[in-house]
Structures are given as C-alpha cells and as structure tokens.
Design an enzyme around this catalytic site. Structure first.
Site, PDB file in Angstrom:
ATOM      1  N   ALA A  40       0.840  -1.201   0.000  1.00  0.00           N
ATOM      2  CA  ALA A  40       0.000   0.000   0.000  1.00  0.00           C
ATOM      3  C   ALA A  40       0.880   1.259   0.000  1.00  0.00           C
ATOM      4  CB  ALA A  40      -0.927  -0.017   1.211  1.00  0.00           C
ATOM      5  N   ALA A 240       9.853   4.417   5.531  1.00  0.00           N
ATOM      6  CA  ALA A 240       9.298   4.306   4.171  1.00  0.00           C
ATOM      7  C   ALA A 240      10.062   5.110   3.125  1.00  0.00           C
ATOM      8  CB  ALA A 240       7.812   4.664   4.137  1.00  0.00           C
ATOM      9  N   ALA A 241      11.299   5.495   3.410  1.00  0.00           N
ATOM     10  CA  ALA A 241      12.124   6.165   2.382  1.00  0.00           C
ATOM     11  C   ALA A 241      12.268   5.255   1.172  1.00  0.00           C
ATOM     12  CB  ALA A 241      13.502   6.522   2.945  1.00  0.00           C
ATOM     13  N   GLY A 242      12.513   3.978   1.440  1.00  0.00           N
ATOM     14  CA  GLY A 242      12.694   3.012   0.355  1.00  0.00           C
ATOM     15  C   GLY A 242      11.416   2.845  -0.470  1.00  0.00           C
ATOM     16  N   ASP A 243      10.261   2.801   0.187  1.00  0.00           N
ATOM     17  CA  ASP A 243       8.995   2.641  -0.537  1.00  0.00           C
ATOM     18  C   ASP A 243       8.696   3.894  -1.365  1.00  0.00           C
ATOM     19  OD1 ASP A 243       8.574   0.091   0.446  1.00  0.00           O
ATOM     20  OD2 ASP A 243       7.524   0.812   2.222  1.00  0.00           O
ATOM     21  N   SER A 273      10.705  12.967   1.410  1.00  0.00           N
ATOM     22  CA  SER A 273       9.959  12.182   2.412  1.00  0.00           C
ATOM     23  C   SER A 273      10.699  12.102   3.747  1.00  0.00           C
ATOM     24  CB  SER A 273       9.657  10.780   1.888  1.00  0.00           C
ATOM     25  OG  SER A 273      10.772   9.936   2.022  1.00  0.00           O
TER      26      SER A 273
HETATM   27  P1  ADP Z   1      14.975   1.729   3.219  1.00  0.00           P
HETATM   28  O1  ADP Z   1      14.005   2.771   3.676  1.00  0.00           O
HETATM   29  O2  ADP Z   1      14.326   0.678   2.360  1.00  0.00           O
HETATM   30  O3  ADP Z   1      15.834   1.156   4.301  1.00  0.00           O
HETATM   31  P2  ADP Z   1      17.181   3.504   2.395  1.00  0.00           P
HETATM   32  O4  ADP Z   1      17.363   3.865   3.822  1.00  0.00           O
HETATM   33  O5  ADP Z   1      18.358   2.980   1.656  1.00  0.00           O
HETATM   34  O6  ADP Z   1      15.969   2.469   2.169  1.00  0.00           O
HETATM   35  O7  ADP Z   1      16.628   4.826   1.647  1.00  0.00           O
HETATM   36  C1  ADP Z   1      16.132   4.795   0.327  1.00  0.00           C
HETATM   37  C2  ADP Z   1      16.542   6.054  -0.392  1.00  0.00           C
HETATM   38  O8  ADP Z   1      15.983   7.191   0.291  1.00  0.00           O
HETATM   39  C3  ADP Z   1      18.038   6.332  -0.432  1.00  0.00           C
HETATM   40  O9  ADP Z   1      18.658   5.652  -1.506  1.00  0.00           O
HETATM   41  C4  ADP Z   1      18.080   7.848  -0.615  1.00  0.00           C
HETATM   42  O10 ADP Z   1      17.870   8.206  -1.966  1.00  0.00           O
HETATM   43  C5  ADP Z   1      16.879   8.287   0.229  1.00  0.00           C
HETATM   44  N1  ADP Z   1      17.304   8.626   1.594  1.00  0.00           N
HETATM   45  C6  ADP Z   1      17.299   7.833   2.688  1.00  0.00           C
HETATM   46  N2  ADP Z   1      17.819   8.470   3.763  1.00  0.00           N
HETATM   47  C7  ADP Z   1      18.161   9.712   3.329  1.00  0.00           C
HETATM   48  C8  ADP Z   1      18.752  10.868   3.941  1.00  0.00           C
HETATM   49  N3  ADP Z   1      19.109  10.868   5.241  1.00  0.00           N
HETATM   50  N4  ADP Z   1      18.946  11.968   3.173  1.00  0.00           N
HETATM   51  C9  ADP Z   1      18.584  11.987   1.863  1.00  0.00           C
HETATM   52  N5  ADP Z   1      18.032  10.942   1.225  1.00  0.00           N
HETATM   53  C10 ADP Z   1      17.826   9.818   1.941  1.00  0.00           C
END
Ligand code: ADP
Length: 294
Positions: A40, A240-243, A273
């Site tokens: 979702a 949810a950065a990855g999503d 995000s």
């Molecule tokens: P997940 O949420 O699946 O663990 P990540 O932590 O690798 O995935 O984050 C996914 C993407 O979000 C990163 O590749 C980057 O582009 C962005 N991101 C994550 N953390 C940050 C941050 N502190 N600053 C800027 N971009 C970020």
C-alpha cells in the site's frame, strides 16, 4: 498504469518510555492507527509521484478493511481489485520507545490468505505498464503475480527471505536496501552485492540511505555501476524512504526516463519524504518533486 501487488496493513503504534518485558504492563503515552504495509505504501508513493496506480491485494472483514481501502482510494489509487476476504485485515503491532527503538509484530491476516492475484487482478496486472511487488505476501502469491506480467516487474525484496529462482526469473529490476542486498548475496560490499544481483536479474538498485544508490544494468551500465548520491537534506524520519523511492522510480521509468534521470527523480522524492514524519504522510506530490528538482 502501474500495478502494485502487495500488502495492506493497519499499523497500530503505541508510544512508550520503555517497552514492557514479558508479563509486564506499562502505561503508554500515545497511540495511533496508521494505514501502511509495503504494498500500500508503494502504491501511495507512485500515485503521489504522478502515476496512475492500480492496487491488487486483500483486506479483511473487520473495521480496518474499509479504512485501508479508503486510505488507498483517497490517495487516488484504483482499488477495484482490492478484495475483501473473511477474517481480519493485516496489522503491524508497533511499540516505539522514547529512545526511538521499536519492536514490531506483523500479523498478515488477509494478506496471508492470498495465493495469487486472482483472475481479475491478473488481468489488471497484465494490462498495466509495470508491476511492483514486495515480500509481505506469501511467496507463491508473489510468484504467481510476477508471472502474469509481460511488463517490467520491480521487486523490493523486503522482508529479506531466500529468493527462489522461479521469482527472480520473472523479475526485471530488484531494489534492496544495503542490509537486504547483504542478506540476499552474502556480500557486505554494496558493489559486490550489486554484481551478484546482476547475475540473477537484468537490473538492480542497491539503496544506501543517506549515501544514495548504486545502480547497475546488464545492458545499461556496461562500464560498471552508476552511483547516484542522495540529496543533502536534514532527515527527521526515514520510515518508508525506500517505498517512496521505489514508487517514484516506477513512475519515472514508466514515463520513459533514462536510468540516471529516473534515479534522480526517485532520490528527490525520497529526500523530500525523510524531511517529514510518518510513512504515507511524508510522501511528496509530483509538484513538490518537480519543484525540488528545478
Ligand atoms: P529503506 O528505507 O528501504 O531502508 P534507504 O534507507 O536505503 O531504504 O533509503 C532509500 C533512499 O531514500 C536512499 O537511496 C536515498 O535516496 C533516500 N534517503 C534515505 N535516507 C536519506 C537521507 N538521510 N537523506 C537523503 N536521502 C535519503
């Protein structure tokens, strides 16, 4: 149209100074119910990023079912193929301590009853331009969905579990974070992990949090992997950065962008995000992503 076959969960989040031990009862400070689930969340991220999105999945007959359906529909996602099945909806029972540490119990509920996308869901997947899948549904269901898509299949291999060849044979692009990449390949070094992934699927992105992403494609990056740095922002909540990244990436690829431009678009969405709290609440709209990149 982008199709997403995945989980919908209600997150039940209790905030407490210190999580209770076995047999202990403590008083919490706040409680929230928040629509979530990786499937979702990716659907909402793609819709916000400007995609037309159809969600294929299941909710239960409990009170959470209509709430989960409403949250997706409210984000503009087509929920025609979100089935209501007997029994409870999927939930994630989350305890967040003041330190920020959390513990989570996921009860799959309706998600766990799926054995495939169903006939109508399969037709919707076949008609769409891309399919996003994750691993919060039974593996047999994910494989069945991936097999009915002639269009690009993008897999987020989370939670990390062994990946059967039957699944990987149907996947075009895999997008693990670095922990998942290590779990799948056995390599701590993301470049080595990426190379190992490319032996099994045509394209791979390993996300590296604040260090950005590594991208490789058998045909698109013959000279070695491409590193796309993250945008330098102050992160307050990376949930949810990855999503968010994957949803936006699917939209940019569906619009026909070059790999580097699509990765930059997805990185911008994720960077926006992480500057806001929450999962879907933090996902940016298209106008905000375009403005950030301008
Ligand atoms: P997940 O949420 O699946 O663990 P990540 O932590 O690798 O995935 O984050 C996914 C993407 O979000 C990163 O590749 C980057 O582009 C962005 N991101 C994550 N953390 C940050 C941050 N502190 N600053 C800027 N971009 C970020």
């Amino acid at each position: 149209m982008i199709s997403v076959f995945g989980s919908a969960n209600m997150d039940l989040v209790a905030y407490v100074a210190k999580a209770p031990g076995l047999g202990e009862t403590v008083t919490g400070r706040a409680f929230r119910t928040v629509p979530g689930g990786k499937g979702a969340n990716q659907a909402v991220a793609a819709a916000r990023a400007g995609g037309r999105v159809v969600f294929v999945g299941a909710v239960g007959e409990d009170a959470f079912g209509p709430e989960l359906r409403g949250a997706l529909a409210g984000a503009g996602v087509d929920v025609t193929h979100l089935r209501t099945v007997p029994g409870p909806s999927g939930i994630a029972h989350i305890v967040v301590e003041d330190s920020g540490a959390n513990s989570i119990i996921v009860v799959p509920g309706a998600n766990g009853t799926l054995t495939g996308p169903g006939e109508a869901g399969a037709a919707a997947i076949a008609a769409a331009g891309a399919l996003l899948v994750q691993l919060e549904l039974p593996m047999e269901a994910v494989i069945a969905a991936a097999r009915c898509a002639d269009t690009p299949v993008i897999l987020t291999p989370a939670p990390a579990v062994p990946l059967p060849a039957e699944l990987l044979d149907a996947v075009d692009l895999i997008v693990p974070n670095e922990h998942e990449a290590t779990a799948i390949t056995g390599h701590d070094d993301p470049r080595r992990a990426l190379c190992a992934l490319l032996e099994r699927v045509p394209e791979a992105v390993v996300t590296l949090g604040a260090r950005g992403v590594l991208y490789g494609g058998r045909e698109t990056t013959p000279g070695g992997p491409l590193h796309v740095p993250a945008f330098p922002v102050t992160a307050v909540d990376t949930t949810a950065a990855g999503d968010t990244f994957v949803g936006a990436l699917a939209v940019a690829r569906a619009e026909g962008g070059e790999p580097a431009a699509a990765l930059r678009f997805a990185s911008a969405a994720a960077a926006l995000s992480v500057q806001r709290e929450g999962a879907t609440t933090s996902m940016p709209h298209r106008a905000a992503i375009d403005a950030f990149l301008a």
